[in-house]
Design a protein around this motif. Structure first.
Motif, PDB file in Angstrom:
ATOM      1  N   VAL A 122       0.676  -1.119   0.009  1.00  0.00           N
ATOM      2  CA  VAL A 122       0.128  -0.129  -0.014  1.00  0.00           C
ATOM      3  C   VAL A 122       0.687   1.179  -0.114  1.00  0.00           C
ATOM      4  N   TYR A 123       2.131   1.099   0.754  1.00  0.00           N
ATOM      5  CA  TYR A 123       2.874   2.176   0.535  1.00  0.00           C
ATOM      6  C   TYR A 123       3.616   2.569  -0.663  1.00  0.00           C
ATOM      7  N   GLY A 124       3.952   1.371  -1.439  1.00  0.00           N
ATOM      8  CA  GLY A 124       4.490   1.549  -2.782  1.00  0.00           C
ATOM      9  C   GLY A 124       3.540   2.148  -3.595  1.00  0.00           C
ATOM     10  N   VAL A 125       2.347   1.815  -3.599  1.00  0.00           N
ATOM     11  CA  VAL A 125       1.339   2.243  -4.374  1.00  0.00           C
ATOM     12  C   VAL A 125       1.122   3.831  -4.135  1.00  0.00           C
ATOM     13  N   LEU A 126       0.928   4.043  -2.755  1.00  0.00           N
ATOM     14  CA  LEU A 126       0.643   5.440  -2.109  1.00  0.00           C
ATOM     15  C   LEU A 126       1.885   6.454  -2.969  1.00  0.00           C
ATOM     16  N   VAL A 127       3.045   5.930  -2.564  1.00  0.00           N
ATOM     17  CA  VAL A 127       4.339   6.848  -3.327  1.00  0.00           C
ATOM     18  C   VAL A 127       4.260   7.034  -4.762  1.00  0.00           C
ATOM     19  N   HIS A 128       3.545   5.849  -5.329  1.00  0.00           N
ATOM     20  CA  HIS A 128       3.748   5.735  -6.905  1.00  0.00           C
ATOM     21  C   HIS A 128       2.683   6.653  -7.396  1.00  0.00           C
ATOM     22  N   LYS A 129       1.434   6.814  -6.686  1.00  0.00           N
ATOM     23  CA  LYS A 129       0.345   7.500  -7.414  1.00  0.00           C
ATOM     24  C   LYS A 129       0.570   9.112  -7.174  1.00  0.00           C
ATOM     25  N   ILE A 130       1.117   9.515  -6.077  1.00  0.00           N
ATOM     26  CA  ILE A 130       1.457  10.894  -5.912  1.00  0.00           C
ATOM     27  C   ILE A 130       1.747  11.738  -7.072  1.00  0.00           C
ATOM     28  N   PRO A 131       3.127  11.373  -7.777  1.00  0.00           N
ATOM     29  CA  PRO A 131       3.535  12.250  -8.572  1.00  0.00           C
ATOM     30  C   PRO A 131       2.789  11.931  -9.945  1.00  0.00           C
TER      31      PRO A 131
END
Length: 224
Positions: A122-131
């Motif tokens: 979930v943290y990987g997806v979170l960080v990926h989605k922001i930019p």
């Protein structure tokens, strides 16, 4: 709850950042993409890949991962690379970008299958989605689309990953193929993250800032 909330909030945060900035350069999006690409790649290798190989036969796992890579290549024929920070659609177009919308939604929906309570994806997806949300929002705000169209685009996009997670958790019929789907998502993540890392370089020259961002991404992924 965070499994559903964080991916949604990542898009919201990206939209807010885009709303108050005029250009992706204002937030040095390339460095943010480098960090997110390294972070996503590292988490995929640390968390998701061992889990899948523990449940599937090795050669079959490789086949499904390749299937995910090929699926992402097909999606990018329509999204023009928006999943890794590129939007190649003319800003003056008034026609709603259906191909971009559908391909992004499919990509985001499949992302949700990788998120489980026993991993940190979930943290990987979170960080990926922001930019990605920043770049897509900047494009939409500058394009000649109606406010309702933009709002619906971003709302549905934000909901697709939580929807994928919800379905993967609740549909028992998917329990038998969950690891196959995760293997395909690994392929998607591998393609996306490595493309981000390669494309964030100018002229393939060594960039110390980018290198530090990558090291930070890998380190944070290892430590969480």
């Amino acid at each position: 709850m965070s499994d559903y909330l964080f991916p949604f909030l990542a898009v919201v945060l990206g939209v807010i950042i885009a709303r108050f900035t005029k250009s992706s350069k204002s937030w040095n999006t390339k460095l943010l993409l480098s960090f997110s690409g390294a972070f996503l790649l590292a988490l995929t290798l640390f968390e998701l890949l061992p889990e899948v190989y523990n449940h599937l036969e090795a050669k079959s796992t490789g086949l499904f991962i390749m299937g995910g890579i090929l699926l992402q290549i097909i999606l990018e024929l329509f999204s023009k690379g928006a999943e890794h920070g590129h939007v190649h659609i003319h800003k003056n177009s008034t026609a709603f970008p259906w191909l971009l919308f559908i391909s992004l939604c499919i990509h985001s929906f499949l992302e949700g299958f990788s998120i489980h309570k026993h991993n940190d994806m979930v943290y990987g997806v979170l960080v990926h989605k922001i930019p990605i949300a920043i770049i897509i929002s900047l494009f939409l705000f500058k394009a000649k689309y109606g406010k309702l169209q933009i709002a619906l685009f971003l709302l549905v996009f934000a909901c697709m990953t939580p929807l994928g997670t919800l379905i993967s958790h609740t549909w028992q019929v998917l329990a038998h193929i969950g690891h196959i789907l995760n293997a395909m998502v690994i392929g998607i993540f591998l393609h996306i993250s490595t493309t981000i890392l390669f494309e964030s370089s100018d002229g393939h020259k060594f960039n110390m800032s980018k290198f530090i961002a990558i090291i930070l991404g890998v380190s944070v992924a290892f430590l969480i």
